[in-house]
Design a protein around this motif. Structure first.
Motif, PDB file in Angstrom:
ATOM      1  N   LEU A 141       1.014  -1.210   0.058  1.00  0.00           N
ATOM      2  CA  LEU A 141      -0.041  -0.179   0.081  1.00  0.00           C
ATOM      3  C   LEU A 141       0.720   1.251  -0.013  1.00  0.00           C
ATOM      4  CD1 LEU A 141      -3.075  -0.749   2.253  1.00  0.00           C
ATOM      5  CD2 LEU A 141      -2.462  -1.465  -0.228  1.00  0.00           C
ATOM      6  N   MET A 142       2.345   1.405   0.080  1.00  0.00           N
ATOM      7  CA  MET A 142       2.976   2.032   0.075  1.00  0.00           C
ATOM      8  C   MET A 142       3.349   2.358  -1.472  1.00  0.00           C
ATOM      9  SD  MET A 142       5.672   1.884   3.180  1.00  0.00           S
ATOM     10  CE  MET A 142       4.979   2.683   4.758  1.00  0.00           C
ATOM     11  N   GLY A 143       2.882   1.566  -2.316  1.00  0.00           N
ATOM     12  CA  GLY A 143       3.424   1.636  -3.663  1.00  0.00           C
ATOM     13  C   GLY A 143       4.517   0.948  -4.135  1.00  0.00           C
ATOM     14  N   GLN A 144       5.388   0.479  -3.074  1.00  0.00           N
ATOM     15  CA  GLN A 144       6.644  -0.286  -3.400  1.00  0.00           C
ATOM     16  C   GLN A 144       6.484  -1.520  -3.842  1.00  0.00           C
ATOM     17  OE1 GLN A 144       8.457   3.116  -2.457  1.00  0.00           O
ATOM     18  NE2 GLN A 144       9.418   1.333  -3.180  1.00  0.00           N
ATOM     19  N   MET A 145       7.105  -1.957  -4.667  1.00  0.00           N
ATOM     20  CA  MET A 145       7.387  -3.629  -4.816  1.00  0.00           C
ATOM     21  C   MET A 145       7.671  -4.149  -3.516  1.00  0.00           C
ATOM     22  SD  MET A 145       8.768  -4.023  -8.672  1.00  0.00           S
ATOM     23  CE  MET A 145       7.892  -3.566 -10.081  1.00  0.00           C
ATOM     24  N   ASP A 146       7.027  -5.148  -3.121  1.00  0.00           N
ATOM     25  CA  ASP A 146       7.149  -5.598  -1.825  1.00  0.00           C
ATOM     26  C   ASP A 146       8.079  -7.113  -1.700  1.00  0.00           C
ATOM     27  OD1 ASP A 146       7.200  -6.219   0.927  1.00  0.00           O
ATOM     28  OD2 ASP A 146       4.908  -5.666   1.231  1.00  0.00           O
ATOM     29  N   GLY A 147       9.405  -6.889  -1.970  1.00  0.00           N
ATOM     30  CA  GLY A 147      10.157  -8.061  -1.738  1.00  0.00           C
ATOM     31  C   GLY A 147      10.571  -8.318  -3.029  1.00  0.00           C
ATOM     32  N   THR A 148      11.952  -8.718  -3.097  1.00  0.00           N
ATOM     33  CA  THR A 148      12.602  -9.042  -4.145  1.00  0.00           C
ATOM     34  C   THR A 148      13.509 -10.058  -3.824  1.00  0.00           C
ATOM     35  OG1 THR A 148      12.672  -7.043  -4.804  1.00  0.00           O
ATOM     36  CG2 THR A 148      14.349  -8.347  -5.863  1.00  0.00           C
ATOM     37  N   ARG A 149      13.846 -10.603  -2.794  1.00  0.00           N
ATOM     38  CA  ARG A 149      14.858 -11.297  -2.424  1.00  0.00           C
ATOM     39  C   ARG A 149      14.382 -12.746  -1.533  1.00  0.00           C
ATOM     40  NH1 ARG A 149      19.543 -10.375   0.045  1.00  0.00           N
ATOM     41  NH2 ARG A 149      20.773 -11.285  -1.522  1.00  0.00           N
ATOM     42  N   ASN A 150      12.878 -13.221  -1.565  1.00  0.00           N
ATOM     43  CA  ASN A 150      12.410 -14.454  -1.106  1.00  0.00           C
ATOM     44  C   ASN A 150      13.050 -15.512  -1.307  1.00  0.00           C
ATOM     45  OD1 ASN A 150      10.474 -14.121   1.116  1.00  0.00           O
ATOM     46  ND2 ASN A 150       8.856 -14.636  -0.237  1.00  0.00           N
ATOM     47  N   PRO A 151      13.499 -16.272  -0.324  1.00  0.00           N
ATOM     48  CA  PRO A 151      14.284 -17.655  -0.768  1.00  0.00           C
ATOM     49  C   PRO A 151      13.142 -18.614  -1.614  1.00  0.00           C
ATOM     50  CG  PRO A 151      13.697 -17.734   1.761  1.00  0.00           C
ATOM     51  CD  PRO A 151      13.223 -16.363   0.982  1.00  0.00           C
ATOM     52  N   PRO A 195      12.098 -22.125  -3.699  1.00  0.00           N
ATOM     53  CA  PRO A 195      12.015 -23.484  -3.518  1.00  0.00           C
ATOM     54  C   PRO A 195      13.228 -24.219  -4.320  1.00  0.00           C
ATOM     55  CG  PRO A 195       9.880 -22.949  -3.717  1.00  0.00           C
ATOM     56  CD  PRO A 195      10.512 -21.586  -4.050  1.00  0.00           C
ATOM     57  N   ALA A 196      13.564 -23.751  -5.472  1.00  0.00           N
ATOM     58  CA  ALA A 196      14.587 -24.345  -6.135  1.00  0.00           C
ATOM     59  C   ALA A 196      15.901 -24.170  -5.730  1.00  0.00           C
ATOM     60  CB  ALA A 196      14.673 -23.657  -7.653  1.00  0.00           C
ATOM     61  N   GLU A 197      16.290 -23.136  -4.607  1.00  0.00           N
ATOM     62  CA  GLU A 197      17.401 -23.058  -4.033  1.00  0.00           C
ATOM     63  C   GLU A 197      17.777 -24.287  -3.004  1.00  0.00           C
ATOM     64  OE1 GLU A 197      16.886 -19.418  -1.950  1.00  0.00           O
ATOM     65  OE2 GLU A 197      16.919 -18.165  -3.746  1.00  0.00           O
ATOM     66  N   PRO A 198      19.119 -24.553  -2.942  1.00  0.00           N
ATOM     67  CA  PRO A 198      19.202 -25.866  -2.288  1.00  0.00           C
ATOM     68  C   PRO A 198      18.916 -26.170  -0.686  1.00  0.00           C
ATOM     69  CG  PRO A 198      21.344 -24.665  -2.991  1.00  0.00           C
ATOM     70  CD  PRO A 198      20.055 -24.186  -3.583  1.00  0.00           C
ATOM     71  N   ASP A 199      19.148 -24.595  -0.183  1.00  0.00           N
ATOM     72  CA  ASP A 199      18.935 -24.721   1.150  1.00  0.00           C
ATOM     73  C   ASP A 199      17.497 -24.239   1.693  1.00  0.00           C
ATOM     74  OD1 ASP A 199      18.991 -22.205   0.288  1.00  0.00           O
ATOM     75  OD2 ASP A 199      20.598 -21.360   1.890  1.00  0.00           O
ATOM     76  N   PHE A 200      16.412 -24.384   0.654  1.00  0.00           N
ATOM     77  CA  PHE A 200      15.370 -23.813   0.923  1.00  0.00           C
ATOM     78  C   PHE A 200      14.504 -24.541   2.034  1.00  0.00           C
ATOM     79  CE2 PHE A 200      10.780 -24.020   0.353  1.00  0.00           C
ATOM     80  CZ  PHE A 200      10.366 -22.467   0.195  1.00  0.00           C
ATOM     81  N   ASP A 201      14.518 -25.990   1.962  1.00  0.00           N
ATOM     82  CA  ASP A 201      13.757 -26.561   2.992  1.00  0.00           C
ATOM     83  C   ASP A 201      14.274 -26.421   4.467  1.00  0.00           C
ATOM     84  OD1 ASP A 201      11.953 -27.343   1.118  1.00  0.00           O
ATOM     85  OD2 ASP A 201      12.520 -29.515   1.265  1.00  0.00           O
ATOM     86  N   GLN A 202      15.799 -26.447   4.412  1.00  0.00           N
ATOM     87  CA  GLN A 202      16.447 -26.192   5.582  1.00  0.00           C
ATOM     88  C   GLN A 202      16.151 -24.751   6.313  1.00  0.00           C
ATOM     89  OE1 GLN A 202      20.613 -26.498   4.586  1.00  0.00           O
ATOM     90  NE2 GLN A 202      21.203 -25.265   6.479  1.00  0.00           N
ATOM     91  N   ARG A 203      15.771 -23.911   5.317  1.00  0.00           N
ATOM     92  CA  ARG A 203      15.657 -22.616   6.162  1.00  0.00           C
ATOM     93  C   ARG A 203      14.033 -22.627   6.325  1.00  0.00           C
ATOM     94  NH1 ARG A 203      18.423 -17.611   2.616  1.00  0.00           N
ATOM     95  NH2 ARG A 203      20.442 -18.223   3.195  1.00  0.00           N
ATOM     96  N   ILE A 204      13.308 -23.194   5.563  1.00  0.00           N
ATOM     97  CA  ILE A 204      11.821 -22.904   5.727  1.00  0.00           C
ATOM     98  C   ILE A 204      11.096 -23.907   6.792  1.00  0.00           C
ATOM     99  CG2 ILE A 204       9.636 -22.236   4.785  1.00  0.00           C
ATOM    100  CD1 ILE A 204      11.952 -20.289   4.336  1.00  0.00           C
ATOM    101  N   PHE A 205      11.337 -25.102   6.537  1.00  0.00           N
ATOM    102  CA  PHE A 205      10.661 -26.286   7.160  1.00  0.00           C
ATOM    103  C   PHE A 205      11.394 -27.020   8.270  1.00  0.00           C
ATOM    104  CE2 PHE A 205       8.761 -26.097   3.004  1.00  0.00           C
ATOM    105  CZ  PHE A 205       7.576 -25.434   3.462  1.00  0.00           C
ATOM    106  N   VAL A 206      10.908 -27.541   9.233  1.00  0.00           N
ATOM    107  CA  VAL A 206      11.460 -28.204  10.291  1.00  0.00           C
ATOM    108  C   VAL A 206      12.018 -29.555   9.735  1.00  0.00           C
ATOM    109  CG1 VAL A 206      11.264 -29.380  12.552  1.00  0.00           C
ATOM    110  CG2 VAL A 206      10.058 -27.188  12.094  1.00  0.00           C
ATOM    111  N   PRO A 207      13.003 -30.258   9.721  1.00  0.00           N
ATOM    112  CA  PRO A 207      13.641 -31.312   9.312  1.00  0.00           C
ATOM    113  C   PRO A 207      12.737 -32.609   9.852  1.00  0.00           C
ATOM    114  CG  PRO A 207      15.299 -30.576  10.645  1.00  0.00           C
ATOM    115  CD  PRO A 207      14.392 -29.559  10.417  1.00  0.00           C
ATOM    116  N   GLU A 208      12.837 -33.561   9.042  1.00  0.00           N
ATOM    117  CA  GLU A 208      12.202 -35.028   9.703  1.00  0.00           C
ATOM    118  C   GLU A 208      12.996 -35.315  10.766  1.00  0.00           C
ATOM    119  OE1 GLU A 208      11.586 -37.639   6.518  1.00  0.00           O
ATOM    120  OE2 GLU A 208      10.548 -36.353   5.180  1.00  0.00           O
ATOM    121  N   SER A 209      14.306 -35.076  10.918  1.00  0.00           N
ATOM    122  CA  SER A 209      14.902 -35.471  12.217  1.00  0.00           C
ATOM    123  C   SER A 209      14.896 -34.447  13.471  1.00  0.00           C
ATOM    124  CB  SER A 209      16.454 -35.766  11.927  1.00  0.00           C
ATOM    125  OG  SER A 209      17.019 -34.833  11.438  1.00  0.00           O
TER     126      SER A 209
END
Length: 449
Positions: free
Chosen positions: A258-268, A270-284
């Motif tokens: 609502l400020m008219g700014q593009m909101d975000g350009t550097r989200n992790p 899913p294709a990035e190799p460390d995506f799951d490790q940053r976002i999701f709790v590991p199975e272990s």
């Protein structure tokens, strides 16, 4: 509001026809086209088709779904009736490794709702409630009506990429006698000096996130879940939000706030190799019931728009560190060009100011801290002086908020140029367990473990 891009769209389209229109609609935030087609191959009957079966038949027979037209209801329509548009036919999956509503792209409308268990309700009542909610969520996300007392609000609509996500607050575990199963990562967030939090609109035992590309579909889900709560839980707070509608821009691009700014350009991504490790709790990870889950930080951030809009465009760009027109860094290039933090102008001044929001929120300026942002804008009217109560319903996901949200917010709290134009007014932290397998309900591994 950390400067990270809109998540990659992971929505599943029901039907291949109309793919180009659907791809642009689901990638309006600068993300790729849908990945999968989910179809129900059940054969049609002449009358009484549910929306799910009719959509499945369309996929099986090659029925072309145009980008403009009417909607298919619960029953079969006469020949010549315009079928569902690509927007209405989009479907996310309820069952899976992770809950829906985390990695999907931004949705046009949403509801964030917190519930408190009723007095006397405990583990048994909570389990029964999550069982009801999961059953209802599965049906609604497939385009089916609710099992009991459906309101018909979404009778003529397709699933519209509806997602429903469930989480547990810190207080839930004491109310259900499950204190020993409460994750350390769910410890209350620290206080920040710039917070102006309303406790009545913060936290809660249970949290529900609803998102869809149609407002009636989203409201239908909200009403169904509220009715399902019955006497087991009552609403603590509710917040309603919106984003740009799919297909509203001539080409896929990052959404604006609502400020008219593009909101975000550097989200992790899913294709990035460390995506799951940053976002999701590991199975272990621990506790075991949180495997493949994530932690959601929810903040109601009011934008002081009257003050912001008094600034020149150039001044606004210096606050953010990016150009308002295209989201590119002030150091040059395109929106995705890496920001040059050392570049100076002819006078020797840093091109990207030292307190610019985009500079402060960079992961490489915060020990690699990153989170997946999936916000909604909101507008709740005007006060007596005509000042808009509007801003961002900030929702971010991470494997551990102590390594994601907290370090970034601490740094913002100490010297972000944007801080004088925003105010954090409500806050919540919720443990969102992994997705439910078929035959399970969300949270079953906790409540029946």
């Amino acid at each position: 509001m950390p400067d990270q891009s809109i998540p990659e769209a992971r929505d599943r389209a029901r039907i291949k026809a109309g793919t180009e229109a659907g791809a642009e609609a689901r990638t309006q935030a600068g993300t790729p086209a849908p990945e999968e087609v989910a179809s129900d191959q059940a054969g049609p009957a002449a009358q009484g088709l549910t929306r799910r079966k009719l959509l499945g038949t369309a996929g099986a027979t090659g029925l072309v779904l145009g980008a403009a037209g009417g909607a298919v209801g619960y029953t079969a329509k006469p020949a010549g009736t315009t079928p569902l548009t690509s927007l209405g036919s989009g479907q996310a999956m309820f069952h899976g490794k992770h809950q829906p509503g985390i990695t999907q792209g931004l949705q046009a409308c949403g509801h964030l709702v917190s519930f408190d268990l009723a007095a006397g309700a405990g583990r048994k009542e909570a389990a029964a409630l999550l069982r009801r909610w999961s059953r209802t969520a599965e049906r609604l996300m497939e385009g089916e009506p609710a099992l009991q007392d459906d309101t018909d609000v979404a009778r003529d609509a397709g699933p519209s990429s509806l997602t429903i996500t469930f989480g547990f607050g810190h207080s839930f575990f004491g109310r259900t006698g499950l204190e020993k199963q409460r994750p350390v990562s769910l410890d209350p967030l620290p206080d920040f000096s710039s917070d102006h939090l309303d406790k009545k609109r913060s936290d809660g035992d249970l949290w529900v996130q609803i998102g869809a590309d149609d407002s009636l579909v989203a409201f239908h889900a909200l009403r169904a879940l509220q009715k399902d709560a019955g006497s087991a839980a009552r609403i603590r707070w509710q917040m309603n939000g919106f984003n740009r509608s799919p297909g509203a821009t001539s080409h896929p691009m990052t959404a604006r706030n609502l400020m008219g700014q593009m909101d975000g350009t550097r989200n992790p991504k899913p294709a990035e190799p460390d995506f799951d490790q940053r976002i999701f709790v590991p199975e272990s990870g621990t506790p075991a019931w949180m495997a493949n889950g994530s932690y959601a930080v929810v903040r109601r951030i009011r934008m002081l728009l009257d003050d912001w809009e008094k600034l020149s465009v150039k001044a606004q760009e210096h606050v953010i560190g990016r150009r308002k027109s295209d989201g590119s860094a002030l150091s040059g290039g395109t929106e995705t060009t890496a920001m040059d933090l050392e570049k100076t102008d002819a006078q020797g001044n840093l091109v990207v100011p030292i307190n610019a929001h985009a500079r402060i929120t960079r992961p490489d300026q915060n020990g690699g801290a990153a989170m997946l942002r999936r916000p909604f804008s909101y507008h709740d009217g005007f006060d007596a002086d005509g000042v808009p109560d509007a801003g961002l319903l900030f929702v971010c996901w991470q494997a551990d908020p102590v390594r994601g949200f907290v370090p970034v917010q601490r740094k913002l709290d100490r010297g972000d140029a944007l801080s004088q134009y925003i105010r954090h007014e409500a806050s919540g932290l919720f443990a969102v367990p992994g997705g439910a397998a078929r035959g399970e309900y969300v949270g079953q591994r906790l409540l029946e473990g």
